[in-house]
Design an enzyme around this catalytic site. Sequence first.
Site, PDB file in Angstrom:
ATOM      1  N   HIS A  90     -34.575  15.033   2.460  1.00  0.00           N
ATOM      2  CA  HIS A  90     -33.604  14.202   1.734  1.00  0.00           C
ATOM      3  C   HIS A  90     -32.547  13.592   2.648  1.00  0.00           C
ATOM      4  O   HIS A  90     -31.989  12.547   2.342  1.00  0.00           O
ATOM      5  CB  HIS A  90     -32.894  15.022   0.656  1.00  0.00           C
ATOM      6  CG  HIS A  90     -33.694  15.159  -0.614  1.00  0.00           C
ATOM      7  ND1 HIS A  90     -34.999  14.767  -0.733  1.00  0.00           N
ATOM      8  CD2 HIS A  90     -33.343  15.657  -1.828  1.00  0.00           C
ATOM      9  CE1 HIS A  90     -35.424  15.012  -1.952  1.00  0.00           C
ATOM     10  NE2 HIS A  90     -34.436  15.556  -2.642  1.00  0.00           N
TER      11      HIS A  90
ATOM     12  N   HIS B 100     -41.606  16.806   5.829  1.00  0.00           N
ATOM     13  CA  HIS B 100     -42.871  16.234   5.361  1.00  0.00           C
ATOM     14  C   HIS B 100     -43.005  14.843   5.985  1.00  0.00           C
ATOM     15  O   HIS B 100     -42.241  13.939   5.646  1.00  0.00           O
ATOM     16  CB  HIS B 100     -42.843  16.152   3.823  1.00  0.00           C
ATOM     17  CG  HIS B 100     -44.122  15.670   3.216  1.00  0.00           C
ATOM     18  ND1 HIS B 100     -44.319  15.639   1.852  1.00  0.00           N
ATOM     19  CD2 HIS B 100     -45.280  15.207   3.758  1.00  0.00           C
ATOM     20  CE1 HIS B 100     -45.531  15.174   1.593  1.00  0.00           C
ATOM     21  NE2 HIS B 100     -46.125  14.894   2.730  1.00  0.00           N
TER      22      HIS B 100
ATOM     23  N   ARG C 130     -44.727  11.739   5.775  1.00  0.00           N
ATOM     24  CA  ARG C 130     -45.624  11.070   4.823  1.00  0.00           C
ATOM     25  C   ARG C 130     -46.349   9.916   5.479  1.00  0.00           C
ATOM     26  O   ARG C 130     -45.834   9.308   6.422  1.00  0.00           O
ATOM     27  CB  ARG C 130     -44.810  10.540   3.631  1.00  0.00           C
ATOM     28  CG  ARG C 130     -44.427  11.624   2.658  1.00  0.00           C
ATOM     29  CD  ARG C 130     -43.675  11.050   1.474  1.00  0.00           C
ATOM     30  NE  ARG C 130     -43.615  12.016   0.406  1.00  0.00           N
ATOM     31  CZ  ARG C 130     -44.497  12.100  -0.587  1.00  0.00           C
ATOM     32  NH1 ARG C 130     -45.483  11.239  -0.674  1.00  0.00           N
ATOM     33  NH2 ARG C 130     -44.373  13.012  -1.506  1.00  0.00           N
TER      34      ARG C 130
ATOM     35  N   ARG D 216     -41.695   7.270   4.447  1.00  0.00           N
ATOM     36  CA  ARG D 216     -40.553   6.844   3.621  1.00  0.00           C
ATOM     37  C   ARG D 216     -39.271   7.609   3.941  1.00  0.00           C
ATOM     38  O   ARG D 216     -38.197   7.169   3.615  1.00  0.00           O
ATOM     39  CB  ARG D 216     -40.889   6.978   2.136  1.00  0.00           C
ATOM     40  CG  ARG D 216     -40.958   8.388   1.635  1.00  0.00           C
ATOM     41  CD  ARG D 216     -40.945   8.437   0.128  1.00  0.00           C
ATOM     42  NE  ARG D 216     -42.238   8.156  -0.423  1.00  0.00           N
ATOM     43  CZ  ARG D 216     -42.682   8.718  -1.546  1.00  0.00           C
ATOM     44  NH1 ARG D 216     -41.928   9.543  -2.211  1.00  0.00           N
ATOM     45  NH2 ARG D 216     -43.876   8.434  -2.008  1.00  0.00           N
TER      46      ARG D 216
ATOM     47  N   GLU E 116     -45.035  19.706   6.752  1.00  0.00           N
ATOM     48  CA  GLU E 116     -45.828  19.434   5.545  1.00  0.00           C
ATOM     49  C   GLU E 116     -46.624  18.169   5.818  1.00  0.00           C
ATOM     50  O   GLU E 116     -46.056  17.154   6.247  1.00  0.00           O
ATOM     51  CB  GLU E 116     -44.922  19.196   4.346  1.00  0.00           C
ATOM     52  CG  GLU E 116     -44.290  20.450   3.809  1.00  0.00           C
ATOM     53  CD  GLU E 116     -43.422  20.131   2.607  1.00  0.00           C
ATOM     54  OE1 GLU E 116     -43.571  19.056   1.999  1.00  0.00           O
ATOM     55  OE2 GLU E 116     -42.576  20.962   2.291  1.00  0.00           O
TER      56      GLU E 116
ATOM     57  N   GLU F 127     -48.599  28.547   0.160  1.00  0.00           N
ATOM     58  CA  GLU F 127     -47.270  28.335  -0.411  1.00  0.00           C
ATOM     59  C   GLU F 127     -47.492  28.082  -1.894  1.00  0.00           C
ATOM     60  O   GLU F 127     -48.170  27.123  -2.279  1.00  0.00           O
ATOM     61  CB  GLU F 127     -46.561  27.144   0.237  1.00  0.00           C
ATOM     62  CG  GLU F 127     -45.175  26.940  -0.374  1.00  0.00           C
ATOM     63  CD  GLU F 127     -44.332  25.891   0.346  1.00  0.00           C
ATOM     64  OE1 GLU F 127     -44.520  25.687   1.560  1.00  0.00           O
ATOM     65  OE2 GLU F 127     -43.481  25.288  -0.323  1.00  0.00           O
TER      66      GLU F 127
HETATM   67  N1  PXP Z   1     -42.612  22.984  -0.582  1.00  0.00           N
HETATM   68  C1  PXP Z   1     -43.380  21.862  -0.599  1.00  0.00           C
HETATM   69  C2  PXP Z   1     -44.815  21.992  -0.246  1.00  0.00           C
HETATM   70  C3  PXP Z   1     -42.826  20.610  -0.917  1.00  0.00           C
HETATM   71  O1  PXP Z   1     -43.606  19.514  -0.920  1.00  0.00           O
HETATM   72  C4  PXP Z   1     -41.446  20.531  -1.210  1.00  0.00           C
HETATM   73  C5  PXP Z   1     -40.837  19.197  -1.505  1.00  0.00           C
HETATM   74  O2  PXP Z   1     -40.883  18.389  -0.383  1.00  0.00           O
HETATM   75  C6  PXP Z   1     -40.699  21.719  -1.169  1.00  0.00           C
HETATM   76  C7  PXP Z   1     -41.308  22.921  -0.886  1.00  0.00           C
HETATM   77  C8  PXP Z   1     -39.231  21.708  -1.438  1.00  0.00           C
HETATM   78  O3  PXP Z   1     -39.017  21.342  -2.761  1.00  0.00           O
HETATM   79  P1  PXP Z   1     -37.539  21.030  -3.263  1.00  0.00           P
HETATM   80  O4  PXP Z   1     -37.067  19.856  -2.487  1.00  0.00           O
HETATM   81  O5  PXP Z   1     -37.722  20.769  -4.712  1.00  0.00           O
HETATM   82  O6  PXP Z   1     -36.720  22.263  -2.970  1.00  0.00           O
END
Ligand code: PXP
Length: 238
Positions: free
Chosen positions: A11, A44, A46, A50, A71, A152
């Site tokens: 974020h 992550h 992507r 983004r 990720e 996970e």
């Molecule tokens: N785990 C995975 C595999 C995810 O894709 C995400 C979101 O990017 C999260 C954990 C974390 O989720 P949140 O941002 O809702 O805490």
Amino acid sequence: MVARLGVNIDHVATVRQARLGAEPDPVHAAVLAELAGADGITVHLREDRRHILDRDLKILRETVKTKLNLEMAATKEMVQIALNIKPDCCTIVPEKREELTTEGGLDLKANTNFLAKCIKTLTGADLKVSLFIDPDIDAIKRAHMLGADAIEINTARYSEAKSEKHEDEELAHIINAVKMASKLNLEVLAGHGLNYVNIKKISNIKEIVEYNIGHSIVSRAIFTGLGKAVRQMKELLS
Ligand code: PXP
């Protein structure tokens, strides 16, 4: 044993990309999260870039002192990036361009041969592989058969429960899945939608060794600062 906290900093990159500029830098967020006690940093990368960019991943690989969890979708491009960057863990997630965030766990019945090949390539290069899956016994067995080191558990349904009864039902599914995974010697992590309230019940599941949390920590950080937001979540896990 106290569960580890992996802080997802996507974020922070999303805010930066709102202006396609240089700030806020997710690399700075990773430093602050680690100084406040985060046990790992998750990003992550992507396909559409983004939020997190290749540049972030490269710098984070050099600067993260705890564990770097990448990720990634199971694609040729991402597997090659993981082989180059060598994150401490590769978490394979489903990815759709139109989604706001990861929706649902991996479908381990689809594209199984390609997925198995990706996992083999990564583990063959001594990289740890975790699969993001729903709390479903069949998915756990398939993850084990595919040679993953860890899973996970997708906690979205638990996190989105609209009543205490529904929340407890979802927690029961998670507990069943976790027990099966432990029996199969899979390391168990969990994440998605976890916050400062719903973390309390789920953190009683001793077999879950790590929680990956992003949205709620970055949201709280807007008001408290990231260090305090991470410390408060760490306190809840202990
Ligand atoms: N785990 C995975 C595999 C995810 O894709 C995400 C979101 O990017 C999260 C954990 C974390 O989720 P949140 O941002 O809702 O805490």
